[in-house]
Motif scaffolding. Structure first.
Motif, PDB file in Angstrom:
ATOM      1  N   LEU A 125      59.034 -42.371  70.341  1.00 21.99           N
ATOM      2  CA  LEU A 125      58.350 -41.293  69.637  1.00 21.99           C
ATOM      3  C   LEU A 125      57.753 -40.293  70.627  1.00 21.99           C
ATOM      4  O   LEU A 125      57.286 -40.680  71.698  1.00 21.99           O
ATOM      5  N   ASN A 126      57.776 -39.032  70.270  1.00 20.40           N
ATOM      6  CA  ASN A 126      57.163 -38.009  71.133  1.00 20.40           C
ATOM      7  C   ASN A 126      56.114 -37.179  70.410  1.00 20.40           C
ATOM      8  O   ASN A 126      55.602 -36.199  70.966  1.00 20.40           O
ATOM      9  N   VAL A 127      55.777 -37.552  69.163  1.00 21.98           N
ATOM     10  CA  VAL A 127      54.689 -36.923  68.419  1.00 21.98           C
ATOM     11  C   VAL A 127      53.829 -38.023  67.823  1.00 21.98           C
ATOM     12  O   VAL A 127      54.339 -38.920  67.150  1.00 21.98           O
ATOM     13  N   VAL A 128      52.529 -37.968  68.081  1.00 21.50           N
ATOM     14  CA  VAL A 128      51.608 -38.968  67.532  1.00 21.50           C
ATOM     15  C   VAL A 128      50.388 -38.270  66.939  1.00 21.50           C
ATOM     16  O   VAL A 128      50.065 -37.137  67.292  1.00 21.50           O
ATOM     17  N   LYS A 153      53.453 -34.770  72.139  1.00 22.87           N
ATOM     18  CA  LYS A 153      52.737 -33.794  71.319  1.00 22.87           C
ATOM     19  C   LYS A 153      51.831 -34.530  70.343  1.00 22.87           C
ATOM     20  O   LYS A 153      52.103 -35.675  69.974  1.00 22.87           O
ATOM     21  N   TRP A 154      50.758 -33.829  69.918  1.00 19.77           N
ATOM     22  CA  TRP A 154      49.754 -34.479  69.079  1.00 19.77           C
ATOM     23  C   TRP A 154      49.539 -33.742  67.766  1.00 19.77           C
ATOM     24  O   TRP A 154      49.677 -32.510  67.692  1.00 19.77           O
ATOM     25  N   LEU A 155      49.144 -34.525  66.757  1.00 25.47           N
ATOM     26  CA  LEU A 155      48.675 -34.008  65.484  1.00 25.47           C
ATOM     27  C   LEU A 155      47.247 -34.522  65.313  1.00 25.47           C
ATOM     28  O   LEU A 155      47.025 -35.579  64.728  1.00 25.47           O
ATOM     29  N   PRO A 156      46.260 -33.824  65.864  1.00 25.18           N
ATOM     30  CA  PRO A 156      44.872 -34.291  65.776  1.00 25.18           C
ATOM     31  C   PRO A 156      44.318 -34.150  64.357  1.00 25.18           C
ATOM     32  O   PRO A 156      44.551 -33.151  63.682  1.00 25.18           O
TER      33      PRO A 156
END
Length: 327
Positions: A125-128, A153-156
């Protein structure tokens, strides 16, 4: 990048919905879309979650619908069966994440530590998700992590609102922010869909933050450009900044050394994120000249012209810091 992740990035905010009555799901989703946020994460915190996802999926195809607070493999099955296009977990449970991956789901697992992030990366995975964002170190922590984890990449989500979301979005590794401030429970209970739409529009305005950064003036030749720029520079005590094709008077005007786009000239509209601005303006019926698009080393748009002139002026969007660098 996955097309769904691209859409999430262009929108910039994923509204997080906790809904008790599935009958309100569709008007709520439409209120979000009308406000410029055609995405939603319906959390499995209520018994109405599965049906709500199903109704939105069937009746609002324009809304990218996902499932949040997914804690078990059974909930993964329910979410996917209802039509969820992505799965979000609050924490990192390897069994649930592996199961979602095995089902072909787009899964964004919750993480708050480098160790959890590395486990997610180990699963490909590259988005968390970064949760709870504010309580876990906020935007400063993500900017520090961006160095060693330069492919992540992040989804804060958690404690984010209109006042602080741009602190996160200014980090290039932040895909989008998750939040529920634009869908307050009392608004849902009162079926105040126009109120929700208004809050969504407010959030979109804050993300884009449009400002006029300069006006371009088409001059007949270099001599006229130098004369006009010199006058502006003297009147307003701003720097006289010549280059090969134009002369700037500070950041007020750009005097073009000959005919250029627009009958009279052009207007440069600065924004925090050009790609998000293009997405929103296309939704409003505007078209763009793809031949004018300029991008940075990461593929993000830094400048692009609209196809239409307005009032005899060509218009272009520009990432504001890019203009400063150009000057």
């Amino acid at each position: 990048m996955d097309k769904r992740l691209e859409q999430i990035s262009k929108i910039g905010i994923v509204p997080v919905i906790e809904i008790d009555d599935a009958k309100k799901a569709v008007p709520l989703a439409r209120a979000l879309a009308f406000g410029g946020l055609p995405a939603a994460e319906v959390t499995f915190r209520t018994a109405a979650a599965e049906e709500s996802i199903s109704r939105i999926s069937q009746e609002c195809p324009e809304v990218l619908i996902g499932a949040g607070t997914v804690l078990t493999c059974q909930q993964v099955d329910k979410a996917l069966g209802a039509g969820a296009k992505f799965i979000v977990t609050p924490g990192f449970n390897p069994d649930v994440v592996r199961y979602a991956i095995s089902k072909g789901a787009l899964v964004i697992p919750g993480t708050s530590t480098p160790g959890e992030m590395e486990q997610a990366m180990g699963l490909g995975l590259n988005v968390v998700k970064f949760f709870p964002a504010e309580q876990s170190g906020g935007a400063a922590k993500l900017k520090a992590l961006a160095g060693p984890y330069n492919s992540l990449k992040w989804l804060p989500t958690g404690g984010i609102n209109t006042a602080n979301m741009n602190e996160y979005l200014s980090c290039g590794r932040v895909l989008a922010c998750g939040g529920s401030w634009m869908i307050k429970q009392e608004l849902i209970q009162n079926e105040d869909w126009s109120g929700i739409t208004a809050l969504c529009k407010e959030a979109v305005r804050a993300i884009l933050d449009f400002k006029v950064v300069h006006v371009g003036i088409n001059c007949k030749d270099a001599a006229e450009a130098e004369q006009i720029a010199s006058l502006f520079s003297r009147l307003f005590d701003v720097p006289y900044l010549p280059n090969e094709t134009a002369v700037f008077a500070g950041s007020l005007v750009e005097c073009i050394k000959g005919p250029y786009l627009g009958v009279h000239g052009h207007i440069a509209i600065g924004t925090r994120n050009v790609d998000r601005a293009v997405y929103q303006l296309e939704k409003r019926g505007m078209a763009f000249d793809e031949t004018s698009r300029k991008v940075d080393c990461e593929g993000h748009t830094t400048l692009i012209y609209l196809k239409e002139e307005i009032g005899g002026f060509a218009l272009h969007l520009v990432k504001r810091q890019t203009l400063v660098q150009a000057l």
